[in-house]
Design an enzyme around this catalytic site. Structure first.
Site, PDB file in Angstrom:
ATOM      1  N   ASP A  61     -11.025  31.107  32.782  1.00 47.09           N
ATOM      2  CA  ASP A  61     -10.989  32.547  33.011  1.00 47.09           C
ATOM      3  C   ASP A  61      -9.925  32.777  34.076  1.00 47.09           C
ATOM      4  O   ASP A  61     -10.124  32.426  35.252  1.00 47.09           O
ATOM      5  CB  ASP A  61     -12.352  33.061  33.484  1.00 47.09           C
ATOM      6  CG  ASP A  61     -12.380  34.557  33.755  1.00 47.09           C
ATOM      7  OD1 ASP A  61     -11.304  35.204  33.731  1.00 47.09           O
ATOM      8  OD2 ASP A  61     -13.479  35.088  33.997  1.00 47.09           O
ATOM      9  N   ASN A  88      -0.294  33.147  28.637  1.00 49.24           N
ATOM     10  CA  ASN A  88      -0.357  34.129  27.564  1.00 49.24           C
ATOM     11  C   ASN A  88      -1.486  35.138  27.727  1.00 49.24           C
ATOM     12  O   ASN A  88      -1.380  36.258  27.246  1.00 49.24           O
ATOM     13  CB  ASN A  88      -0.514  33.389  26.226  1.00 49.24           C
ATOM     14  CG  ASN A  88      -0.893  34.315  25.091  1.00 49.24           C
ATOM     15  OD1 ASN A  88      -0.065  35.055  24.564  1.00 49.24           O
ATOM     16  ND2 ASN A  88      -2.174  34.285  24.713  1.00 49.24           N
ATOM     17  N   TYR A 166      -0.946  48.999  31.909  1.00 47.73           N
ATOM     18  CA  TYR A 166      -0.398  47.862  31.166  1.00 47.73           C
ATOM     19  C   TYR A 166       1.107  47.688  31.346  1.00 47.73           C
ATOM     20  O   TYR A 166       1.579  46.604  31.716  1.00 47.73           O
ATOM     21  CB  TYR A 166      -0.727  47.999  29.686  1.00 47.73           C
ATOM     22  CG  TYR A 166      -0.179  46.859  28.853  1.00 47.73           C
ATOM     23  CD1 TYR A 166      -0.739  45.593  28.947  1.00 47.73           C
ATOM     24  CD2 TYR A 166       0.903  47.054  27.996  1.00 47.73           C
ATOM     25  CE1 TYR A 166      -0.235  44.533  28.192  1.00 47.73           C
ATOM     26  CE2 TYR A 166       1.411  46.008  27.243  1.00 47.73           C
ATOM     27  CZ  TYR A 166       0.841  44.746  27.348  1.00 47.73           C
ATOM     28  OH  TYR A 166       1.349  43.706  26.609  1.00 47.73           O
ATOM     29  N   LYS A 170       3.438  44.483  33.357  1.00 51.25           N
ATOM     30  CA  LYS A 170       4.438  43.561  32.808  1.00 51.25           C
ATOM     31  C   LYS A 170       5.733  43.622  33.629  1.00 51.25           C
ATOM     32  O   LYS A 170       6.414  42.607  33.801  1.00 51.25           O
ATOM     33  CB  LYS A 170       4.700  43.882  31.333  1.00 51.25           C
ATOM     34  CG  LYS A 170       3.501  43.602  30.436  1.00 51.25           C
ATOM     35  CD  LYS A 170       3.053  42.149  30.524  1.00 51.25           C
ATOM     36  CE  LYS A 170       1.935  41.830  29.555  1.00 51.25           C
ATOM     37  NZ  LYS A 170       1.484  40.416  29.638  1.00 51.25           N
ATOM     38  N   THR A 201      -2.040  42.517  16.706  1.00 50.00           N
ATOM     39  CA  THR A 201      -3.160  41.767  17.281  1.00 50.00           C
ATOM     40  C   THR A 201      -4.248  42.760  17.656  1.00 50.00           C
ATOM     41  O   THR A 201      -4.035  43.981  17.631  1.00 50.00           O
ATOM     42  CB  THR A 201      -2.749  40.996  18.545  1.00 50.00           C
ATOM     43  OG1 THR A 201      -2.429  41.940  19.589  1.00 50.00           O
ATOM     44  CG2 THR A 201      -1.543  40.102  18.288  1.00 50.00           C
TER      45      THR A 201
END
Length: 243
Positions: A61, A88, A166, A170, A201
Site C-alpha cells: 500500500d 504506477n 488529479y 501529476k 481503464t
C-alpha cells in the site's frame, strides 16, 4: 549465464500496471506484482504465471509507511536487489474537482498516493536499486500534468475536464522526478516519467481510446533503457512530452 533482471511494479494487479508486469515478464524479467488487495494480487500473479511470467506478489500500500517498509524487506530477503521500479499506482480522487468547490481532503488524498506514495516507495527501494548494475525508475505521469498542454500557445486556458486534485498531482510528480534526477545525476540510476496516453481503464470509467498494453509500452521501454540512456525526461510513444 545472464542474471535474471528483477522489477517491482506498483498497482500491478490490473490495467496498465498489469500490462507493464506482463511486458517485462515477456522479456524474461522476474516481476513483483505490488498491490494492496490480496485476492486481486494473487489473481494477477496466477494469470501472469499462466502466461509464462516469473511473477511474485508483493503486499504493498503506497500510502502506508509500514506496508512500504515491509515490502522493501520482503524483496530484500527474496531477491537482494531491484533492477527496475515502476511507480504506477495512482488514483484520481473522484469528483467533483472544481477548484472553487473541491473538498481539500480530496486533494490531500490524491497527493498522498500520487506524489508522496511515489517518494515513499522510491526511497524504500533505493538501497535495492543501488545493488543493480543498471537500475531504472519509471514514474507514471499523464499529459494532464503538462502545463504546456493545459494552456494554449498564447497562455490561454484550454478547454477540458477540470481536475484540481488529479492533474496538479501529476505536475507535482513531474517536478519531484526532476529533483530525483538531479540528486542521482552522478549515479547509474536513470529515472524518467512515462505518459501512457488516454487508456481505457477503470480509472476513467473505460472512456479511453488506447488499450492498457499500448499504455504500458513507454514504461516498459524506460524500464529497460540501455546504460547512457536519458534521465529526468518525460516521454510518451511519440517522443518527449513538453513540461
Amino acid at each position: 549465464m545472464t542474471e535474471t533482471k528483477i522489477a517491482l511494479v506498483t498497482g500491478a494487479n490490473k490495467g496498465i500496471g498489469y500490462e507493464i508486469a506482463a511486458g517485462l515478464g515477456a522479456l524474461g524479467w522476474s516481476v513483483g506484482v505490488g498491490a494492496r488487495d490480496q485476492v486481486r494480487r494473487e489473481e494477477a500473479v496466477t494469470r501472469l504465471r499462466a502466461a509464462g511470467v516469473d511473477a511474485f506478489g508483493v503486499a504493498l500500500d503506497v500510502a502506508d509507511d509500514r506496508s512500504v517498509a515491509e515490502a522493501a524487506e520482503f524483496i530484500a530477503g527474496r531477491t537482494g536487489r531491484l533492477d527496475a521500479l515502476v511507480n504506477n499506482a495512482g488514483i484520481t480522487g473522484g469528483g467533483p474537482q472544481q477548484p472553487s468547490s473541491v473538498d481539500p481532503q480530496i486533494i490531500r488524498t490524491v497527493v498522498e498516493t500520487n506524489v508522496i506514495g511515489v517518494i515513499r516507495v522510491t526511497n524504500a527501494m533505493l538501497p535495492l536499486l543501488r545493488h543493480s548494475a543498471s537500475p531504472r525508475i519509471v514514474n507514471m505521469s499523464s499529459s494532464v500534468g503538462s502545463l504546456t498542454r493545459q494552456s494554449g500557445p498564447g497562455g490561454e486556458t484550454t478547454t477540458g475536464p477540470v481536475a484540481v486534485a488529479y492533474a496538479p498531482s501529476k505536475t507535482f510528480l513531474n517536478a519531484v522526478t526532476l529533483q530525483y534526477a538531479q540528486e542521482l545525476a552522478d549515479t547509474n540510476i536513470l529515472i524518467n516519467l512515462a505518459c501512457p496516453g488516454f487508456v481505457a481503464t477503470d480509472l476513467n470509467g473505460f472512456r479511453g481510446v488506447r488499450t492498457a498494453a499500448e499504455g504500458a509500452a513507454t514504461a516498459i521501454r524506460l524500464a529497460t533503457l540501455p546504460d547512457g540512456g536519458p534521465t529526468g525526461g518525460f516521454f510518451e510513444d511519440a517522443g518527449v512530452v513538453p513540461w
